[in-house]
Design an enzyme around this catalytic site. Structure first.
Site, short mmCIF file in Angstrom:
data_model
loop_
_atom_site.label_atom_id
_atom_site.label_comp_id
_atom_site.label_asym_id
_atom_site.label_seq_id
_atom_site.Cartn_x
_atom_site.Cartn_y
_atom_site.Cartn_z
N LYS A 129 1.27 -1.12 0.24
CA LYS A 129 0.61 0.24 0.34
C LYS A 129 0.68 1.39 -0.03
CE LYS A 129 -3.81 1.95 2.37
NZ LYS A 129 -4.95 1.65 3.82
N SER B 249 -9.88 2.03 2.94
CA SER B 249 -8.83 2.51 2.48
C SER B 249 -7.78 1.58 1.64
CB SER B 249 -8.05 3.49 2.70
OG SER B 249 -7.61 2.84 3.80
N SER C 40 -10.26 -0.48 7.23
CA SER C 40 -9.43 -0.24 5.58
C SER C 40 -8.55 -1.73 5.09
CB SER C 40 -8.68 0.89 5.47
OG SER C 40 -9.10 1.75 5.41
N1 GLN Z 1 -13.71 4.36 6.29
C1 GLN Z 1 -12.53 4.81 7.56
C2 GLN Z 1 -12.58 6.43 6.86
O1 GLN Z 1 -12.66 6.87 6.41
C3 GLN Z 1 -11.72 4.25 7.96
C4 GLN Z 1 -10.54 3.84 7.19
C5 GLN Z 1 -8.80 2.95 7.22
O2 GLN Z 1 -9.54 2.51 8.30
N2 GLN Z 1 -7.96 3.54 7.01
O3 GLN Z 1 -11.52 6.72 8.37
#
Ligand code: GLN
Length: 483
Positions: A76, A151, A175
């Site tokens: 990532k 994400s 995410s």
């Molecule tokens: N959807 C969550 C957010 O927008 C989690 C994102 C994540 O785990 N990086 O913060």
């Protein structure tokens, strides 16, 4: 060749059926051919990959072995990679080449993994759809009109499309697990402190945790083995021995106590997903598990608490991107304040700016007690709910997401609608617990995930349950058409 899992690749390499260099070239060609449809990569690292593959082949020829030696993966794009662009999905860091490798990157490289590239992601890991990336949205290989989740949507789409067998990802509020659910993968968020955050660009430091995304639990065990462990460079890293995750995969589930929270099956859950979750429960019962209804009474407060804590930490973490020390700098600033304002205004996208504002507001003198402190109290209550539940059960099971992957563009105008989709995943981050999502079936041709949560440091148990489930089901073997 591209259909092989990490475990199959390890066997093939050990049996000299192919070399890492051959496999790496096949996968790089496949990425070049197919990724334009998906946009799952921000950077390809072809030269590095060939170099690492040759080195891994040489190590094997010298008698070395290891499940990751010569295994192709991707990171990532928030894991720092020395001399390679590390963008975090943001215009702010489009020109940033990290001066060092993240611990996770260094550990996996030392184990002989081959880095094919850096995967697309929501900007600074903020999102659940991978639509906030400055490099454009990622498409779901199961239906190119739908989001892959976020994400870590790039890692998920790439692995689901068989562009590579596994990838690293991070999970602050879901995410890893949510994109795993949306793309028919297995993804594991480890216990907070299990995997080093050093060199992982921070979103919300008290919640962020790196972990593996792959097609099977067996492969997640292999990748996690290479990622986990104490790191003195990360003050929140925990000095606990790392067990052999592959060794416990075949333990029996006889008598395993699975708790199913009644709050999980409320009105917001798509009834078709509820049915698939019930099917997965039946499957685990056949393997000897005992089901018990439990309650997590404070779950309803988790989303508001998370969406105060995460932006608060983000507003602090992202203050370092000031146009001076890292990344984007505006042209012809009038003075220092103008430099800060315009560099940040130009470098950050709308969702990142929204969260910085919410976070700065929640931390400001007059509101700290009302919002931030309150949210921290809820966080403790959420943790206490889990501690009480784990006195009665070994594992907690439920849906990973209330709905399957939505259509691209449909939640962009309403951020809160997207925040609500995190309802089942964020509690594990607030409590610091490990969680896993695994394939459980399909709704309208889109994958559905079942989530398993366990007490601290029981990643091995999660992988064991998922592996036994996968030995008896075939959802995880389904391949999206066209890939
Ligand atoms: N959807 C969550 C957010 O927008 C989690 C994102 C994540 O785990 N990086 O913060």
């Amino acid at each position: 060749m591209h259909q092989m899992t990490l475990a199959e690749i390890a066997r093939g390499l050990a049996d000299k059926k192919f070399s890492s260099e051959e496999l790496t070239k096949v996968l790089l060609a496949r990425i070049t051919q197919l990724d334009p449809q998906l946009n799952s990569f921000i950077s390809l690292t072809e030269e590095l990959a060939i170099e690492q593959a040759k080195a891994a082949d040489a190590r094997r020829a010298n008698g070395e072995s290891g499940a990751l030696l010569g295994a192709p993966i991707a990171h990532k794009d928030l894991f720092c990679t020395q001399g390679i662009r590390t963008s975090c999905g943001s215009k702010m860091l489009d020109n940033f080449k990290a001066p060092y490798d993240a611990t996770v990157v260094a550990k996996l490289a030392a184990a002989g993994a081959v880095t094919l590239g850096k995967t697309n992601m929501d900007e600074f890991a903020m999102g659940s759809a991978n639509e906030s990336s400055w490099y454009g949205a990622v498409k779901n290989p199961w239906n190119l009109e739908h989001v892959p989740g976020g994400s870590s949507g790039g890692s998920a789409a790439a692995v689901a499309a068989r562009l590579l067998p596994a990838a690293t990802a991070t999970d602050t509020g879901g995410s890893i697990r949510q994109p795993a659910a949306f793309t028919n993968l297995t993804g594991l968020k480890p216990t907070y402190g299990r995997v080093s955050r050093w060199g992982m660009i921070a979103y919300a430091s008290s919640l962020d945790q790196g972990g593996p995304l792959a097609r099977t639990a067996e492969d997640c065990a292999i990748l996690l083995q290479g990622m986990a462990g104490f790191d003195q460079n990360d003050s929140t890293s925990i000095d606990e021995p790392v067990p052999d995750y592959s060794a416990s995969l075949n333990e029996s589930l006889q008598g395993l106590r699975i708790g199913v929270p009644k709050e999980y099956f409320s009105a917001g859950l798509d009834p078709r997903i509820a049915e698939l979750i019930q099917n997965s429960i039946k499957e685990l019962q056949k393997l000897g598990a005992v089901i018990k209804e439990i309650s997590l009474p404070n779950m309803q407060h988790a989303i508001p608490a998370y969406y105060v804590i995460a932006p608060a930490e983000a507003s602090s973490n992202l203050s370092r991107f000031d146009g001076v020390r890292f990344g984007h700098r505006c042209e012809h600033p009038k003075d220092l304040i103008d430099l800060y304002k315009r560099s940040r205004g130009e470098g950050f996208g709308a969702e990142v700016q929204r969260r910085i504002m919410v976070g700065a507001y929640a931390l400001s003198a007059g509101y700290y007690d009302a919002y931030y402190l309150k949210a921290q109290k809820i966080r403790r209550l959420v943790k206490n709910d889990f501690m009480a539940a784990f006195n009665e059960v070994d594992i907690i099971l439920g849906p990973t997401t209330p709905n399957p992957a939505w259509k691209l563009g449909t939640k962009n105008s309403d951020p809160v609608a997207a925040y609500l989709e995190d309802v089942y995943t964020i509690t594990a981050n607030l409590a610091g617990l490990p969680g896993l999502s695994m394939p459980a079936g399909f709704v309208d041709g889109l994958p559905v995930g079942v989530q398993l949560l366990a007490p601290y440091f029981q990643e091995g148990r999660l992988l064991n349950v998922a592996h036994q489930y996968q030995l008896n089901t075939d959802w995880h073997t389904r391949t999206p058409t066209g890939f």
